[in-house]
Design an enzyme around this catalytic site. Structure first.
Site, PDB file in Angstrom:
ATOM      1  N   MET A 187     -19.805  31.161 -16.038  1.00  0.00           N
ATOM      2  CA  MET A 187     -18.720  30.974 -15.014  1.00  0.00           C
ATOM      3  C   MET A 187     -17.575  30.734 -15.653  1.00  0.00           C
ATOM      4  SD  MET A 187     -20.300  29.424 -11.530  1.00  0.00           S
ATOM      5  CE  MET A 187     -20.471  27.671 -12.185  1.00  0.00           C
ATOM      6  N   GLY A 188     -17.325  30.957 -16.904  1.00  0.00           N
ATOM      7  CA  GLY A 188     -16.041  30.710 -17.709  1.00  0.00           C
ATOM      8  C   GLY A 188     -15.720  29.267 -18.030  1.00  0.00           C
ATOM      9  N   ASN A 189     -14.638  29.093 -18.247  1.00  0.00           N
ATOM     10  CA  ASN A 189     -14.212  27.753 -19.037  1.00  0.00           C
ATOM     11  C   ASN A 189     -15.245  27.529 -20.154  1.00  0.00           C
ATOM     12  OD1 ASN A 189     -14.274  24.244 -18.613  1.00  0.00           O
ATOM     13  ND2 ASN A 189     -12.217  25.399 -18.888  1.00  0.00           N
ATOM     14  N   LEU A 190     -15.431  28.230 -20.850  1.00  0.00           N
ATOM     15  CA  LEU A 190     -16.122  28.273 -22.217  1.00  0.00           C
ATOM     16  C   LEU A 190     -16.047  27.203 -23.326  1.00  0.00           C
ATOM     17  CD1 LEU A 190     -16.569  32.161 -22.942  1.00  0.00           C
ATOM     18  CD2 LEU A 190     -17.718  30.617 -21.193  1.00  0.00           C
ATOM     19  N   HIS A 191     -17.101  26.598 -23.464  1.00  0.00           N
ATOM     20  CA  HIS A 191     -17.395  25.779 -24.620  1.00  0.00           C
ATOM     21  C   HIS A 191     -18.253  26.101 -25.638  1.00  0.00           C
ATOM     22  CE1 HIS A 191     -20.823  24.481 -22.387  1.00  0.00           C
ATOM     23  NE2 HIS A 191     -20.002  23.905 -21.239  1.00  0.00           N
ATOM     24  N   HIS A 246     -21.629  27.389 -24.154  1.00  0.00           N
ATOM     25  CA  HIS A 246     -21.669  28.603 -23.964  1.00  0.00           C
ATOM     26  C   HIS A 246     -21.670  29.662 -25.240  1.00  0.00           C
ATOM     27  CE1 HIS A 246     -19.437  27.102 -20.225  1.00  0.00           C
ATOM     28  NE2 HIS A 246     -20.556  27.756 -19.664  1.00  0.00           N
ATOM     29  N   GLN A 266     -22.830  30.079  -4.704  1.00  0.00           N
ATOM     30  CA  GLN A 266     -23.690  28.928  -5.191  1.00  0.00           C
ATOM     31  C   GLN A 266     -23.068  27.429  -5.234  1.00  0.00           C
ATOM     32  OE1 GLN A 266     -23.901  30.493  -9.309  1.00  0.00           O
ATOM     33  NE2 GLN A 266     -23.494  28.338 -10.065  1.00  0.00           N
ATOM     34  N   ASP A 297      -8.037  31.920 -22.348  1.00  0.00           N
ATOM     35  CA  ASP A 297      -8.550  31.219 -23.364  1.00  0.00           C
ATOM     36  C   ASP A 297     -10.130  31.771 -23.682  1.00  0.00           C
ATOM     37  OD1 ASP A 297      -8.379  28.966 -25.387  1.00  0.00           O
ATOM     38  OD2 ASP A 297      -9.689  28.039 -23.865  1.00  0.00           O
ATOM     39  N   ASP A 298     -11.010  31.978 -22.492  1.00  0.00           N
ATOM     40  CA  ASP A 298     -12.411  32.654 -22.775  1.00  0.00           C
ATOM     41  C   ASP A 298     -12.341  33.744 -23.450  1.00  0.00           C
ATOM     42  OD1 ASP A 298     -12.797  30.305 -21.150  1.00  0.00           O
ATOM     43  OD2 ASP A 298     -13.231  31.419 -19.358  1.00  0.00           O
ATOM     44  N   GLN A 352     -11.670  33.100 -27.084  1.00  0.00           N
ATOM     45  CA  GLN A 352     -12.861  32.535 -28.008  1.00  0.00           C
ATOM     46  C   GLN A 352     -13.907  33.667 -27.997  1.00  0.00           C
ATOM     47  OE1 GLN A 352     -14.074  28.203 -27.336  1.00  0.00           O
ATOM     48  NE2 GLN A 352     -13.282  28.560 -25.264  1.00  0.00           N
ATOM     49  N   GLY A 390     -28.963  28.665 -20.757  1.00  0.00           N
ATOM     50  CA  GLY A 390     -28.940  27.396 -21.262  1.00  0.00           C
ATOM     51  C   GLY A 390     -30.357  26.471 -20.557  1.00  0.00           C
ATOM     52  N   LYS A 409     -29.543  23.598 -20.525  1.00  0.00           N
ATOM     53  CA  LYS A 409     -28.995  22.330 -19.933  1.00  0.00           C
ATOM     54  C   LYS A 409     -29.292  22.320 -18.391  1.00  0.00           C
ATOM     55  CE  LYS A 409     -25.245  20.125 -18.691  1.00  0.00           C
ATOM     56  NZ  LYS A 409     -24.665  20.829 -17.405  1.00  0.00           N
ATOM     57  N   ASP A 410     -29.241  23.673 -17.944  1.00  0.00           N
ATOM     58  CA  ASP A 410     -29.724  23.814 -16.401  1.00  0.00           C
ATOM     59  C   ASP A 410     -30.760  24.352 -16.256  1.00  0.00           C
ATOM     60  OD1 ASP A 410     -26.697  23.870 -15.204  1.00  0.00           O
ATOM     61  OD2 ASP A 410     -26.774  24.987 -16.956  1.00  0.00           O
ATOM     62  N   GLN A 470     -32.688  25.827 -13.191  1.00  0.00           N
ATOM     63  CA  GLN A 470     -31.962  27.139 -13.232  1.00  0.00           C
ATOM     64  C   GLN A 470     -32.802  28.220 -13.949  1.00  0.00           C
ATOM     65  OE1 GLN A 470     -27.642  27.891 -12.907  1.00  0.00           O
ATOM     66  NE2 GLN A 470     -27.952  28.761 -14.804  1.00  0.00           N
ATOM     67  N   SER A 494     -20.366  20.458 -20.744  1.00  0.00           N
ATOM     68  CA  SER A 494     -20.259  21.019 -19.587  1.00  0.00           C
ATOM     69  C   SER A 494     -18.807  21.083 -19.119  1.00  0.00           C
ATOM     70  CB  SER A 494     -20.784  19.937 -18.585  1.00  0.00           C
ATOM     71  OG  SER A 494     -20.369  20.417 -17.054  1.00  0.00           O
ATOM     72  N   SER A 495     -18.625  22.628 -18.380  1.00  0.00           N
ATOM     73  CA  SER A 495     -17.086  22.454 -17.899  1.00  0.00           C
ATOM     74  C   SER A 495     -16.740  21.479 -17.098  1.00  0.00           C
ATOM     75  CB  SER A 495     -17.241  23.668 -17.057  1.00  0.00           C
ATOM     76  OG  SER A 495     -17.598  24.843 -18.042  1.00  0.00           O
ATOM     77  N   ARG A 496     -17.635  20.767 -16.339  1.00  0.00           N
ATOM     78  CA  ARG A 496     -17.165  19.471 -15.746  1.00  0.00           C
ATOM     79  C   ARG A 496     -16.650  18.291 -16.474  1.00  0.00           C
ATOM     80  NH1 ARG A 496     -21.441  22.262 -12.378  1.00  0.00           N
ATOM     81  NH2 ARG A 496     -20.439  22.745 -10.267  1.00  0.00           N
TER      82      ARG A 496
HETATM   83  P1  AMP Z   1     -22.138  27.940 -16.528  1.00  0.00           P
HETATM   84  O1  AMP Z   1     -21.077  28.611 -16.996  1.00  0.00           O
HETATM   85  O2  AMP Z   1     -21.983  26.550 -16.281  1.00  0.00           O
HETATM   86  O3  AMP Z   1     -22.963  28.851 -15.239  1.00  0.00           O
HETATM   87  O4  AMP Z   1     -23.125  28.290 -17.720  1.00  0.00           O
HETATM   88  C1  AMP Z   1     -23.511  29.539 -18.051  1.00  0.00           C
HETATM   89  C2  AMP Z   1     -24.609  29.493 -19.040  1.00  0.00           C
HETATM   90  O5  AMP Z   1     -24.534  28.464 -20.157  1.00  0.00           O
HETATM   91  C3  AMP Z   1     -26.018  28.873 -18.485  1.00  0.00           C
HETATM   92  O6  AMP Z   1     -27.012  29.598 -18.925  1.00  0.00           O
HETATM   93  C4  AMP Z   1     -25.995  27.166 -18.877  1.00  0.00           C
HETATM   94  O7  AMP Z   1     -27.229  26.799 -18.890  1.00  0.00           O
HETATM   95  C5  AMP Z   1     -25.299  27.419 -20.167  1.00  0.00           C
HETATM   96  N1  AMP Z   1     -25.036  26.253 -20.705  1.00  0.00           N
HETATM   97  C6  AMP Z   1     -24.150  25.323 -19.949  1.00  0.00           C
HETATM   98  N2  AMP Z   1     -23.837  24.222 -20.765  1.00  0.00           N
HETATM   99  C7  AMP Z   1     -24.568  24.498 -21.903  1.00  0.00           C
HETATM  100  C8  AMP Z   1     -25.020  23.498 -22.985  1.00  0.00           C
HETATM  101  N3  AMP Z   1     -24.304  22.260 -23.027  1.00  0.00           N
HETATM  102  N4  AMP Z   1     -25.689  23.942 -23.816  1.00  0.00           N
HETATM  103  C9  AMP Z   1     -26.131  25.331 -23.964  1.00  0.00           C
HETATM  104  N5  AMP Z   1     -26.103  26.046 -22.893  1.00  0.00           N
HETATM  105  C10 AMP Z   1     -25.098  25.625 -22.035  1.00  0.00           C
END
Ligand code: AMP
Length: 284
Positions: free
Chosen positions: A30-34, A37, A61, A77-78, A81, A149, A151-152, A155, A187-189
């Site tokens: 969903m972007g806002n990459l760290h 991602h 969602q 920015d995404d 990167q 990931g 992390k979820d 999911q 996390s993006s949050r």
């Molecule tokens: P999102 O953009 O939050 O929907 O996440 C996109 C993907 O990145 C999903 O598969 C997440 O599980 C994964 N992800 C999010 N945060 C992390 C993290 N800290 N480490 C590894 N994968 C992550």
């Protein structure tokens, strides 16, 4: 690296790669990459000849409109990167490409056994939104491999189940959670935390580890360890939605004395931000 926002351009590129027998790996985001991602993108590059990343904030969602409105959007920015990694194609559809007949007219994918536990309980409709968008994206990209990931974690299991149940011809790869130096899961949050909340946030991971240590030392002490972790979190200002130990393979509750791989999972609010995290605990 090419950036495309429509299906014709996406399909044309994919078709050419397929004609050349190239293996394609896909990372939906969903972007806002760290760095979390980006670790998935690096993993995809290790596994395939071509890497596709999608960036789409999926309204279907979000059960909380404010969360959707506040979700950080940083497309330029995404893209920058991603251009520094081995990424061949970035797919950036908008709502009209993903849901041309509107969200309420969209065929929906429902994976059973998810709404009644963990994040499913706190976020009604969330997992149908995830299952629907991921099914669509996997069909659009026609990938060989997709990377998600841990992390979820719920999911990730949902996606494994939908790919099996719908016989989608691809492998799903789970990748470990990337953390900040102090242990907080990226996390993006996180950027919506205030300075003082950000200082407290690593307690979530510390309490997961405390429960793990207690569980490995003494199974009988699990309930006390969970209660202790909950009270430490609440003292620090967290509102815990759930903190549970579940079977890692299907997220069912652990039976007493069961020797299996477990997952300790938590969701908690800190101020206005909902954070989730989980770790593995091997009881086998
Ligand atoms: P999102 O953009 O939050 O929907 O996440 C996109 C993907 O990145 C999903 O598969 C997440 O599980 C994964 N992800 C999010 N945060 C992390 C993290 N800290 N480490 C590894 N994968 C992550």
């Amino acid at each position: 690296m090419q950036v495309v926002d429509n299906l014709v351009a996406l399909r044309t590129r994919i078709k050419n790669w397929r004609a050349d027998n190239e293996v394609i790996a896909f990372v939906p985001t969903m972007g806002n990459l760290h760095q979390g991602h980006l670790s998935l993108v690096k993993k995809a590059a290790e596994l395939a000849d071509r890497v596709v990343v999608s960036i789409f904030v999926n309204p279907l969602q979000f059960n909380d409109k404010q969360d959707l409105d506040n979700y950080p959007r940083t497309l330029n920015d995404d893209i920058k990167q991603l251009s520094e990694l081995r990424c061949d194609l970035v797919f950036t559809p908008d709502d009209s490409i993903m849901y041309p007949r509107g969200m309420s007219n969209q065929t929906s994918v429902h994976v059973p056994g998810m709404d009644d536990k963990l994040c499913g309980l706190g976020r009604p409709g969330h997992f149908d939104g995830v299952a629907t968008v991921v099914t669509k994206l996997l069909n659009m990209v026609q990938t060989d491999i997709a990377v998600f990931g841990e992390k979820d974690y719920q999911q990730l299991l949902l996606i494994r189940q939908l790919v099996q149940d719908l016989n989608l011809p691809m492998d799903i790869i789970g990748a470990p959670t990337c953390r900040e130096q102090d242990g907080l899961a990226m996390s993006s949050r996180n950027q919506r935390l205030t300075e003082s909340e950000r200082e407290k946030a690593p307690l979530l991971y510390q309490q997961l580890q405390a429960v793990k240590t207690a569980l490995l030392e003494n199974r009988q002490g699990l309930d006390a360890a969970l209660a202790d972790a909950q009270s430490q979190l609440s003292e620090a200002g967290f509102e815990t939605e759930y903190l549970e130990v579940r079977r890692a393979d299907n997220l069912q509750p652990l039976q007493s004395g069961e020797t299996t791989t477990a997952r300790i999972l938590v969701a908690a609010r800190l101020g206005s931000v909902r954070l989730i995290d989980n770790i593995l605990c091997d009881l086998a």
